[in-house]
Design a protein around this motif. Structure first.
Motif, PDB file in Angstrom:
ATOM      1  N   SER A   1      -3.232   8.774 -30.891  1.00 25.23           N
ATOM      2  CA  SER A   1      -1.942   8.644 -30.233  1.00 25.23           C
ATOM      3  C   SER A   1      -2.113   8.758 -28.720  1.00 25.23           C
ATOM      4  CB  SER A   1      -0.986   9.722 -30.738  1.00 25.23           C
ATOM      5  OG  SER A   1       0.181   9.770 -29.950  1.00 25.23           O
ATOM      6  N   SER A   2      -1.272   8.058 -27.990  1.00 26.38           N
ATOM      7  CA  SER A   2      -1.284   8.165 -26.530  1.00 26.38           C
ATOM      8  C   SER A   2      -0.947   9.584 -26.079  1.00 26.38           C
ATOM      9  CB  SER A   2      -0.289   7.170 -25.925  1.00 26.38           C
ATOM     10  OG  SER A   2       1.021   7.415 -26.425  1.00 26.38           O
ATOM     11  N   LEU A   3      -0.172  10.320 -26.898  1.00 27.44           N
ATOM     12  CA  LEU A   3       0.174  11.701 -26.553  1.00 27.44           C
ATOM     13  C   LEU A   3      -1.075  12.575 -26.494  1.00 27.44           C
ATOM     14  CD1 LEU A   3       3.382  12.199 -28.745  1.00 27.44           C
ATOM     15  CD2 LEU A   3       3.244  11.686 -26.301  1.00 27.44           C
ATOM     16  N   LYS A   4      -2.038  12.307 -27.385  1.00 32.95           N
ATOM     17  CA  LYS A   4      -3.295  13.053 -27.377  1.00 32.95           C
ATOM     18  C   LYS A   4      -4.071  12.770 -26.104  1.00 32.95           C
ATOM     19  CE  LYS A   4      -6.655  15.582 -28.936  1.00 32.95           C
ATOM     20  NZ  LYS A   4      -6.517  17.057 -29.046  1.00 32.95           N
ATOM     21  N   LEU A   5      -4.114  11.517 -25.694  1.00 37.39           N
ATOM     22  CA  LEU A   5      -4.838  11.147 -24.482  1.00 37.39           C
ATOM     23  C   LEU A   5      -4.185  11.759 -23.244  1.00 37.39           C
ATOM     24  CD1 LEU A   5      -5.584   7.389 -25.240  1.00 37.39           C
ATOM     25  CD2 LEU A   5      -7.012   9.381 -25.693  1.00 37.39           C
ATOM     26  N   ILE A   6      -2.846  11.753 -23.226  1.00 37.54           N
ATOM     27  CA  ILE A   6      -2.121  12.362 -22.098  1.00 37.54           C
ATOM     28  C   ILE A   6      -2.412  13.858 -22.028  1.00 37.54           C
ATOM     29  CG2 ILE A   6       0.183  12.924 -21.237  1.00 37.54           C
ATOM     30  CD1 ILE A   6       1.107  10.211 -22.321  1.00 37.54           C
ATOM     31  N   GLU A   7      -2.459  14.504 -23.199  1.00 41.93           N
ATOM     32  CA  GLU A   7      -2.763  15.934 -23.247  1.00 41.93           C
ATOM     33  C   GLU A   7      -4.156  16.219 -22.687  1.00 41.93           C
ATOM     34  OE1 GLU A   7      -3.677  19.409 -26.593  1.00 41.93           O
ATOM     35  OE2 GLU A   7      -2.730  17.523 -27.189  1.00 41.93           O
ATOM     36  N   LEU A   8      -5.137  15.394 -23.067  1.00 38.37           N
ATOM     37  CA  LEU A   8      -6.506  15.581 -22.596  1.00 38.37           C
ATOM     38  C   LEU A   8      -6.609  15.377 -21.085  1.00 38.37           C
ATOM     39  CD1 LEU A   8      -8.428  13.690 -25.433  1.00 38.37           C
ATOM     40  CD2 LEU A   8      -8.328  16.162 -25.075  1.00 38.37           C
ATOM     41  N   ILE A   9      -5.884  14.391 -20.577  1.00 41.98           N
ATOM     42  CA  ILE A   9      -5.915  14.128 -19.136  1.00 41.98           C
ATOM     43  C   ILE A   9      -5.293  15.285 -18.362  1.00 41.98           C
ATOM     44  CG2 ILE A   9      -5.027  12.631 -17.304  1.00 41.98           C
ATOM     45  CD1 ILE A   9      -5.233  10.298 -19.278  1.00 41.98           C
ATOM     46  N   ARG A  10      -4.194  15.817 -18.864  1.00 39.10           N
ATOM     47  CA  ARG A  10      -3.499  16.899 -18.145  1.00 39.10           C
ATOM     48  C   ARG A  10      -4.246  18.224 -18.215  1.00 39.10           C
ATOM     49  NH1 ARG A  10       2.831  15.340 -19.414  1.00 39.10           N
ATOM     50  NH2 ARG A  10       3.024  13.912 -17.640  1.00 39.10           N
ATOM     51  N   ARG A  11      -5.160  18.349 -19.165  1.00 40.94           N
ATOM     52  CA  ARG A  11      -6.015  19.527 -19.172  1.00 40.94           C
ATOM     53  C   ARG A  11      -6.945  19.531 -17.966  1.00 40.94           C
ATOM     54  NH1 ARG A  11      -8.183  19.917 -25.440  1.00 40.94           N
ATOM     55  NH2 ARG A  11      -6.162  20.396 -26.440  1.00 40.94           N
ATOM     56  N   GLU A  12      -7.352  18.321 -17.555  1.00 45.86           N
ATOM     57  CA  GLU A  12      -8.258  18.184 -16.425  1.00 45.86           C
ATOM     58  C   GLU A  12      -7.504  18.082 -15.108  1.00 45.86           C
ATOM     59  OE1 GLU A  12     -11.619  18.123 -16.560  1.00 45.86           O
ATOM     60  OE2 GLU A  12     -11.699  18.373 -18.741  1.00 45.86           O
ATOM     61  N   ILE A  13      -6.389  17.365 -15.126  1.00 45.19           N
ATOM     62  CA  ILE A  13      -5.603  17.135 -13.907  1.00 45.19           C
ATOM     63  C   ILE A  13      -4.169  17.541 -14.198  1.00 45.19           C
ATOM     64  CG2 ILE A  13      -4.990  15.435 -12.144  1.00 45.19           C
ATOM     65  CD1 ILE A  13      -7.324  13.723 -13.284  1.00 45.19           C
ATOM     66  N   ARG A  14      -3.837  18.752 -13.861  1.00 44.27           N
ATOM     67  CA  ARG A  14      -2.547  19.335 -14.268  1.00 44.27           C
ATOM     68  C   ARG A  14      -1.352  18.666 -13.592  1.00 44.27           C
ATOM     69  NH1 ARG A  14      -3.110  23.739 -17.297  1.00 44.27           N
ATOM     70  NH2 ARG A  14      -5.140  24.803 -17.365  1.00 44.27           N
ATOM     71  N   GLU A  15      -1.504  18.225 -12.382  1.00 46.38           N
ATOM     72  CA  GLU A  15      -0.374  17.645 -11.653  1.00 46.38           C
ATOM     73  C   GLU A  15      -0.252  16.140 -11.859  1.00 46.38           C
ATOM     74  OE1 GLU A  15       1.734  19.582 -10.145  1.00 46.38           O
ATOM     75  OE2 GLU A  15       0.530  21.340 -10.643  1.00 46.38           O
ATOM     76  N   ALA A  16      -0.976  15.600 -12.803  1.00 43.09           N
ATOM     77  CA  ALA A  16      -0.989  14.148 -12.991  1.00 43.09           C
ATOM     78  C   ALA A  16       0.341  13.638 -13.538  1.00 43.09           C
ATOM     79  CB  ALA A  16      -2.116  13.757 -13.933  1.00 43.09           C
TER      80      ALA A  16
END
Length: 207
Positions: free
Chosen positions: A59-74
């Motif tokens: 799911s795209s939600l999983k990818l968004i979660e992974l990205i925000r773990r690295e870049i919180r203000e994204a």
């Protein structure tokens, strides 16, 4: 002010050969900061287990979660599909002899299958009787044996197939997708939708 907007584009399906699947393998990332884009592309999205070809739905939600773990203000803007089917294929060495054998078998199936289809169609609509009637109408007497009608009909069938499918020459008449391509894409699209629906229903979607 730093722009934290990240654009992420997902296709319906992607094929991978590495067991460690990164976001860069399954999504297209665009950001004004190249370093951020590079960082996101290296994030591990999926670890394939087992030694067989398999398909996973992310799911795209999983990818968004992974990205925000690295870049919180994204600020992530999703473009395209909301789910992606990841097809893992075990890397194999190319066997040209086997590929040529498959091509030969497929060619025989298509050739004899098409010939059988044409013959059954001609029998069903009585093409022979139709030619006899046309010949009698034009010439005023019944024909004996084969005529120009059968000859040109036999020539016209392969020419019509080549022109219609536009798929048998390196220099195509036009660049439009062939009917075969369209049907294959429609089948692939429907299959991907079914895989996503089944994964969602079974709870196996990665989200």
């Amino acid at each position: 002010m730093k722009d934290n907007t990240i654009y992420m584009k997902l296709d319906q399906s992607v094929q991978v050969v590495n067991k460690k699947v990164t976001i860069g393998d399954i999504a297209q990332i665009q950001c004004s900061d190249y370093a951020v884009t590079k960082q996101i592309n290296k994030i591990i999205a999926l670890q394939v287990k087992g030694d067989k070809n398999q398909k996973k739905v992310i799911s795209s939600l999983k990818l968004i979660e992974l990205i925000r773990r690295e870049i919180r203000e994204a600020q992530i803007i999703l473009v395209g599909e909301t789910d992606v089917v990841v097809e893992y294929h075990i890397p194999k060495q190319e066997n040209k002899a086997l590929e040529y054998l498959k091509l030969l078998v497929l060619t025989c199936i298509v050739f004899f299958g098409s010939a059988f289809t044409i013959m059954t169609f001609d029998t069903d609509v009585s093409v022979g009787d139709l030619f006899n009637q046309i010949y009698l109408l034009v010439m005023g007497h019944e024909k004996k044996g084969a005529s120009a009608l059968e000859l040109f009909y036999s020539i016209g069938i392969p020419i019509g197939i080549l022109g219609f499918y536009n798929h048998f020459s390196a220099s195509k008449v036009k660049e439009d997708p062939t009917p075969i391509h369209i049907e294959m894409r429609n089948y692939e699209e429907e299959m991907n939708k079914a895989i996503v629906a089944d994964a969602s229903r079974e709870g196996s979607e990665i989200q």
